[in-house]
Design an enzyme around this catalytic site. Structure first.
Site, mmCIF file in Angstrom:
data_model
loop_
_atom_site.group_PDB
_atom_site.id
_atom_site.type_symbol
_atom_site.label_atom_id
_atom_site.label_comp_id
_atom_site.label_asym_id
_atom_site.label_seq_id
_atom_site.Cartn_x
_atom_site.Cartn_y
_atom_site.Cartn_z
ATOM 1 N N HIS A 1 -23.671 -7.680 13.083
ATOM 2 C CA HIS A 1 -22.524 -7.680 13.990
ATOM 3 C C HIS A 1 -22.648 -6.486 14.928
ATOM 4 C CE1 HIS A 1 -18.709 -5.374 14.618
ATOM 5 N NE2 HIS A 1 -18.424 -6.456 15.298
ATOM 6 N N ARG B 1 -16.511 -2.060 23.400
ATOM 7 C CA ARG B 1 -15.347 -2.399 24.223
ATOM 8 C C ARG B 1 -14.830 -1.183 24.999
ATOM 9 N NH1 ARG B 1 -14.652 -2.548 18.894
ATOM 10 N NH2 ARG B 1 -13.296 -0.984 17.993
#
Lengths: 295, 295
Positions: free
Chosen positions: B104, B108
């Site tokens: 993963h 952001r």
């Protein structure tokens, strides 16, 4: 006998009696039982049947937990501190055949050290293939049970279920609903004997209500495509239980036994990006039947 | 160019470049792309590769969302009202072979209408079979990247990952960790160029870091038992994502596109009651390596 003792001993009894009925229906596998102890007080008996003829996985839990009020419960109940007591049964059946619906049934009794006490529970059906006659049969059965105890119960608990068993991010209900009720405090409107009578009636009636629907499909052959659709629908079931289910949250946050709480999760589930069934197919019919957009 | 435009255009670029690298590695399947629009503002491009040679499912998301501050964000940020802006990439790879780890990676950029802005992200590895050399290799790679930008980053972000990628009800870490960081506000200690430089470096380095581990196992045969263990471990992955993952929660609560957010869920997962591997088996080794009991 104190109310909580009465509730706990009855919940344990009905657990055993439902297991017996399910074993008879399955005809192959039997329940194994684990007893567990909760560090902060209480514990439970978990009964699981696996790889049966009818049930891929069937979980029938009994628990009785108590002790100092956990922080999240204090927040929810508005009580600064105290002790809580909770007992209940929780049942989730994951059939092998995609033609049989998943079913969930739970009842619980809750008591706080300041004397406040209430009942809660729910029963809801999650067919892989929605069938109107089965849905009507299930709802009518629940209505009959509720009506025996109070005229308010069914309309109130049915709309509560429609609200509760809903997956907002999918705009889908979990299944075709049933009943749900929480925080039903005995009072002049709903005397204790009335509520407790209904809770017991639900337990006694559960097996026959489910079996009357499931037995229609027993032994009927199904295709790989139908099994694949069951896996997908089970994925949604897992989403609901992990994201929204209050019982799961309650169990995990009060330090319940993880393997017992998560017995509700399907034995196998899939997620397919942008799954979209063929127009007019039985799979499309189910998705249309479960679609609900509030507001 | 404004910071947010700079971030969004770079995130979109790296999404495309990572997809290209993953397609080359897979050698069979290619990414499909869906563009989606968020009702309250913004949207995204979702790229999914399915049923590949290497990847059973690979999701590489880009999104840029903005608009009035949703209630839960107002609560979290302590702001009464205002507008938010968020852009980022999110990647989850579910390989076909149980010998390859799940990975993963997310970065952001966040900005509020009052001028507050911050960066966040994470990269973590979830091997089905934990292997010390691979874990060390992954951690060392992340350390090298972080060190190029600030000596604080790796130790800080590594312990943050250990805390974040944890499944409390299982007393298990999700995998072997990596890095996690959130709410990193540019200031004199960590200037904007330093943080942004690191974020970009993570994106540029991601593929090689993962591939250096995954390529060791490409083409190696595996057994049905190993595949079954992968399904079980994916069940835990789904538990983490649905119960605890902040990105999933953020996406669902801000009205993001469900199919894009839940691309992180495994293509197929299982739950087995009281799973317990044979003592001394590779499966037991993984569970021992992931076991962690805080306090």
């Amino acid at each position: 006998m104190e109310r909580k003792e009465q509730a706990a001993s009855w919940f344990r009894e009905i657990q055993l009696s439902i297991c017996e009925q399910l074993e008879k229906m399955d005809g192959l596998a039997t329940f194994e039982e684990q007893q567990w102890v909760r560090e902060a007080g209480g514990g439970g008996h978990t009964r699981i049947l696996r790889s049966g003829r009818v049930f891929e996985k069937a979980g029938v839990n009994f628990s009785e937990v108590y002790g100092p009020l956990p922080a999240f419960l204090a927040k929810e109940t508005g009580l600064a501190q105290g002790e809580f007591y909770a007992t209940g049964t929780s049942i989730v059946l994951h059939p092998e055949s995609p033609l049989l619906p998943i079913v969930h049934f739970n009842t619980r009794y809750f008591e706080m050290s300041d004397g406040k006490a209430w009942y809660g529970g729910g029963m809801d059906l999650t067919p892989i293939y929605v069938n109107k006659a089965d849905t009507d049969n299930f709802h009518a059965g629940l209505q009959r049970i509720c009506q025996r105890h109070h005229p308010d119960f069914y309309p109130l608990f049915k709309s509560w279920a429609d609200e509760y068993f809903f997956i907002p991010h999918r705009s889908e209900t979990r299944g075709v609903g049933g009943i749900f009720f929480d925080h039903i405090v005995p009072d002049v409107h709903y005397p204790q004997e009335t509520i407790w009578g209904m809770v017991k009636d639900l337990g006694v009636s559960f097996f026959d209500l489910y079996a009357s629907i499931a037995k229609k499909y027993l032994g009927e052959p199904y295709t790989d495509g139908q099994k694949a659709f069951q896996y997908l629908r089970r994925g949604r079931y897992a989403e609901f239980n992990l994201l929204y289910d209050r019982g799961t949250k309650f169990g995990l946050e009060t330090g319940g036994r993880t393997e017992s709480i998560l017995m509700s999760l399907p034995p196998m589930a899939t997620w397919e990006y942008q799954y979209s069934p063929e127009q007019g197919s039985p799979e499309a019919h189910t998705l249309e039947a479960l679609y609900y957009s509030p507001g």
